[in-house]
Design a protein around this motif. Structure first.
Motif, PDB file in Angstrom:
ATOM      1  N   THR A  42       9.153 -25.983 -47.797  1.00 28.26           N
ATOM      2  CA  THR A  42       7.887 -25.989 -47.064  1.00 28.26           C
ATOM      3  C   THR A  42       7.885 -25.052 -45.859  1.00 28.26           C
ATOM      4  O   THR A  42       6.825 -24.684 -45.373  1.00 28.26           O
ATOM      5  N   TYR A 144       6.292 -23.828 -51.082  1.00 25.22           N
ATOM      6  CA  TYR A 144       4.899 -24.060 -50.737  1.00 25.22           C
ATOM      7  C   TYR A 144       4.383 -22.859 -49.954  1.00 25.22           C
ATOM      8  O   TYR A 144       4.932 -22.508 -48.914  1.00 25.22           O
ATOM      9  N   TYR A 173       1.028 -24.382 -54.030  1.00 22.85           N
ATOM     10  CA  TYR A 173       0.468 -24.860 -52.771  1.00 22.85           C
ATOM     11  C   TYR A 173       0.159 -26.343 -52.869  1.00 22.85           C
ATOM     12  O   TYR A 173       0.027 -26.905 -53.964  1.00 22.85           O
ATOM     13  N   TYR A 174       0.087 -26.977 -51.703  1.00 24.86           N
ATOM     14  CA  TYR A 174      -0.247 -28.397 -51.632  1.00 24.86           C
ATOM     15  C   TYR A 174      -1.662 -28.596 -52.133  1.00 24.86           C
ATOM     16  O   TYR A 174      -2.581 -27.897 -51.720  1.00 24.86           O
ATOM     17  N   PHE A 182       0.748 -30.723 -56.072  1.00 25.98           N
ATOM     18  CA  PHE A 182       1.247 -29.349 -56.055  1.00 25.98           C
ATOM     19  C   PHE A 182       0.568 -28.582 -57.174  1.00 25.98           C
ATOM     20  O   PHE A 182       0.549 -29.016 -58.319  1.00 25.98           O
TER      21      PHE A 182
END
Length: 191
Positions: A42, A144, A173-174, A182
């Motif tokens: 992250t 991420y 990406y979140y 995800f």
């Protein structure tokens, strides 16, 4: 207890220790020595007690630990930003320790600017992978990065990892609406 060893940055160098060795080492240090935890996937760092990391790392290639103010500054130099959940920036002396580095790297003049995710957004591409990967020896399971990256940005990230000698892990990406939280990118030209 986990048999994984984790890298810790302490007193100017990296060392790989079992968790029980690390706990013993930290307890033996001066009272002011604080242990910081950085998530490689992250690009966030925070407290080892962070509730967002409550399940712990899946492998020893997921985290980098750092001791005291010197370790804290090193994490900022490596491109990590503060976790919005555990707020490591609330620890006494945080801004005094990182102010010069944060100002030099990001042009920020205050703690509020440094922790503002609009000014310095979530993006694991920011990390100094050229230093991190040779030390850790493996990539995290996923990275991420921001939503909306185009093909050339993804190809550049893939090329960067390959130039260091590592295959790019899963990148995405979140996504709060996804079952896995995800959304994965398809990197052009990779399989």
């Amino acid at each position: 207890m986990s048999e994984h060893k984790y890298f810790i940055f302490k007193y100017g160098c990296y060392e790989k220790l079992h968790i029980r060795e690390m706990v013993k080492y930290v307890r033996e240090q001066e009272q002011s020595a604080f242990l910081w935890s950085a998530r490689l996937g992250t690009g966030l760092f925070g407290l080892t007690s962070c509730p967002a990391g409550n399940r712990g790392p899946k492998s020893d290639g997921e985290v980098l630990l750092a001791l005291g103010d010197e370790g804290l500054v090193k994490l900022v130099e490596l491109g990590f930003i503060t976790c919005p959940v555990c707020r490591p920036d609330s620890v006494e002396g945080f801004w005094a320790a990182v102010q010069g580095t944060a100002t030099r790297m990001y042009g920020v003049g205050s703690l509020e600017e440094f922790i503002d995710k609009d000014k310095i957004p979530f993006d694991a591409r920011r990390l100094v992978w050229e230093e991190i990967l040779p030390v850790v020896g493996k990539t995290p399971s996923r990275l991420y990065v921001p939503n909306g990256l185009d093909g050339p940005a993804l190809v550049a990230l893939d090329s960067r990892f390959r130039n260091i000698g590592f295959a790019l892990p899963e990148v995405g990406y979140y996504d709060r609406d996804s079952e896995t939280k995800f959304s994965r990118y398809a990197v052009p030209g990779s399989s």
